[in-house]
Structures are given as structure tokens and as C-alpha cells.
Design a protein around this motif. Structure first.
Motif, PDB file in Angstrom:
ATOM      1  N   MET A   1       0.837  -1.194   0.000  1.00  0.00           N
ATOM      2  CA  MET A   1       0.000   0.000   0.000  1.00  0.00           C
ATOM      3  C   MET A   1       0.875   1.248   0.000  1.00  0.00           C
ATOM      4  O   MET A   1       1.859   1.314   0.730  1.00  0.00           O
ATOM      5  N   ASN A   2       0.508   2.224  -0.814  1.00  0.00           N
ATOM      6  CA  ASN A   2       1.263   3.478  -0.921  1.00  0.00           C
ATOM      7  C   ASN A   2       0.346   4.651  -0.601  1.00  0.00           C
ATOM      8  O   ASN A   2      -0.758   4.751  -1.154  1.00  0.00           O
ATOM      9  N   ILE A   3       0.815   5.537   0.292  1.00  0.00           N
ATOM     10  CA  ILE A   3      -0.038   6.609   0.811  1.00  0.00           C
ATOM     11  C   ILE A   3       0.722   7.926   0.855  1.00  0.00           C
ATOM     12  O   ILE A   3       1.896   7.974   1.251  1.00  0.00           O
ATOM     13  N   LEU A   4       0.044   8.996   0.463  1.00  0.00           N
ATOM     14  CA  LEU A   4       0.524  10.365   0.694  1.00  0.00           C
ATOM     15  C   LEU A   4      -0.279  10.948   1.848  1.00  0.00           C
ATOM     16  O   LEU A   4      -1.497  10.729   1.933  1.00  0.00           O
ATOM     17  N   ALA A  98       5.713  11.015 -12.557  1.00  0.00           N
ATOM     18  CA  ALA A  98       6.811  10.078 -12.340  1.00  0.00           C
ATOM     19  C   ALA A  98       6.299   8.738 -11.818  1.00  0.00           C
ATOM     20  O   ALA A  98       6.797   7.680 -12.226  1.00  0.00           O
ATOM     21  N   LEU A  99       5.316   8.773 -10.934  1.00  0.00           N
ATOM     22  CA  LEU A  99       4.731   7.528 -10.426  1.00  0.00           C
ATOM     23  C   LEU A  99       4.087   6.736 -11.561  1.00  0.00           C
ATOM     24  O   LEU A  99       4.196   5.505 -11.618  1.00  0.00           O
ATOM     25  N   LYS A 105       1.562   2.586  -7.980  1.00  0.00           N
ATOM     26  CA  LYS A 105       0.202   2.974  -7.631  1.00  0.00           C
ATOM     27  C   LYS A 105       0.195   3.877  -6.398  1.00  0.00           C
ATOM     28  O   LYS A 105       0.987   3.682  -5.471  1.00  0.00           O
ATOM     29  N   LEU A 106      -0.684   4.868  -6.412  1.00  0.00           N
ATOM     30  CA  LEU A 106      -0.935   5.692  -5.226  1.00  0.00           C
ATOM     31  C   LEU A 106      -2.312   5.290  -4.706  1.00  0.00           C
ATOM     32  O   LEU A 106      -3.330   5.619  -5.305  1.00  0.00           O
TER      33      LEU A 106
END
Length: 223
Positions: A1-4, A98-99, A105-106
Motif C-alpha cells: 500500500m502506498n499513501i501520501l 513520475a509515479l 500505484k498511489l
């Protein structure tokens, strides 16, 4: 999981970010730490960044973005929580592009909402316990108001951080964060628009609620 995660200084972003990080076993990647990692490790990007930092200049995005991506791909290879970046609209757009190029994935973007004056009071009201700086004490928050000049948790002596009392510096940081045209909130809203198109998920948290209430809402939204 990727999170901002977004939130002004004083919003409890660090507390809530740690909850998410621990629950999902994510790497907590903070913007300042990225620079320290690359400069300390003597990477080519770190050497380039140091040249600007040593001159007191901002590191250009064409160096910063690759540094961020490299850290996300290495330190954050099993999932990341990115904190403190992007700081403005241009960086938000470049990071998203860039992602996409990297196929990363975001999953979620979290924003902690807090009025500017409340955020400033929380910063200036913070008090640090000499026994444990993680003991929460704040003269402007009733539920964690200290016992006079003593820590509400252990009774230890309290002190203030000099930068917490520098109102001018706080205002400068908040000028950048609360700028909805080009600043950090503009960056957050860029991702909010992407969420409206189904390209990520955007979670808003009421920063004026209690720590436990915010936590419960956060963990019910981020799964």
C-alpha cells in the motif's frame, strides 16, 4: 500500500501517520530524511543536492523527484507513507507523472483538515516532558492540558521548543501550506481531483476531533 499524507504543522499528522504506518507495516518516508539518506550515503543525486544546500539554495525538482522515487522504490519497496512532499502544485504534478511512468500505484491520499489559527495555537501550546517528549501536553487542548507546569502523564517538568514559540516562522510555514493556488494545499487538491476521476482515493479527516476519533475514522477509511 502506498499513501501520501497532508496536514499543517500542529494537525497531528505525525501521530496519525504513525498509526497507518504501524497498521500496514509501511516505510515512513519523510522529505527531510530523503535528503539526509542520499547525502549521507554519498549517492550521485545526494552530491548534486548538497551543492545547492551548501549554497543555501532550494534543490531543483529535477533532482528532488528522482531522489524521492529512488527512496520509494528501495526503502519503500514493500509499501510507503510519504510525508512532507510534495510541498507545492508543480511538485504534485511532477510526482504523479513520475509515479505513472514507474507504474507505481498511489492507493490513498490523506488530508488532515485544521483551521490555520487552531494549527498555530496547537504549535505554540505544545509542552515537552523532560522524562518523555512523547507524553502529550498542550495548554490549548483541554484533553491533554498539563497539570500546571507538570506533565499530565508522569508529573515531569515541562519545557517549550524555541521554534514552537517563533510565531513569524510558524506563519511562514503556514503561508506555504495553506496556499490553495500554488502551495501545499494546491498540491493536495490536485490529488483530490484525481480521486474524483477514480485514479486514487482521498480521505479527509477533521483535525479538530480527538486523537482517537480521528484514528477511528482513518482506519475505517484506509483498508
Amino acid at each position: 500500500m502506498n499513501i501520501l499524507i497532508f496536514g499543517p504543522n500542529g494537525s497531528g499528522k505525525g501521530t496519525q501517520g504513525n498509526l497507518v504506518k504501524d497498521k500496514f507495516n509501511l516505510a515512513h518516508i519523510e522529505s527531510g530524511g530523503i535528503f539526509r539518506e542520499h547525502i549521507g550515503g554519498g549517492t550521485e543525486l545526494g552530491k548534486k543536492a548538497k551543492e545547492y544546500i551548501d549554497k543555501g539554495e532550494l534543490v531543483p525538482d529535477d533532482i528532488t523527484i528522482p531522489m524521492v522515487l529512488e527512496t520509494l522504490e528501495t526503502t519503500g519497496k514493500d509499501g510507503w507513507l510519504l510525508d512532507g512532499f510534495p510541498r507545492n502544485m508543480v511538485q504534485a504534478e511532477k510526482l504523479w507523472d513520475a509515479l505513472q511512468e514507474k507504474g507505481m500505484k498511489l492507493d490513498y491520499v490523506i488530508e488532515i483538515l485544521l483551521p490555520r489559527e487552531v494549527a498555530k495555537n496547537r504549535i505554540m501550546g505544545r509542552r515537552l516532558c523532560e522524562n518523555n517528549p512523547n507524553h502529550p501536553n498542550n495548554i490549548f487542548i483541554d484533553v491533554i492540558k498539563p497539570d500546571g507546569d507538570k506533565c499530565r502523564v508522569c508529573g515531569g517538568a515541562l519545557k517549550t521548543r524555541a521554534d514552537d514559540q517563533d510565531e513569524e516562522a510558524i506563519n511562514k510555514r503556514h503561508d506555504i501550506y495553506y496556499d490553495t493556488n500554488t502551495g501545499t494545499l494546491a498540491a493536495a487538491y490536485f490529488y483530490k481531483a484525481l480521486a474524483d476521476k477514480g485514479q486514487t482515493k482521498y480521505v479527509e479527516l477533521d483535525g479538530e476531533r480527538s486523537i482517537d476519533e480521528i484514528k477511528d475514522t482513518l482506519l475505517s477509511e484506509v483498508k
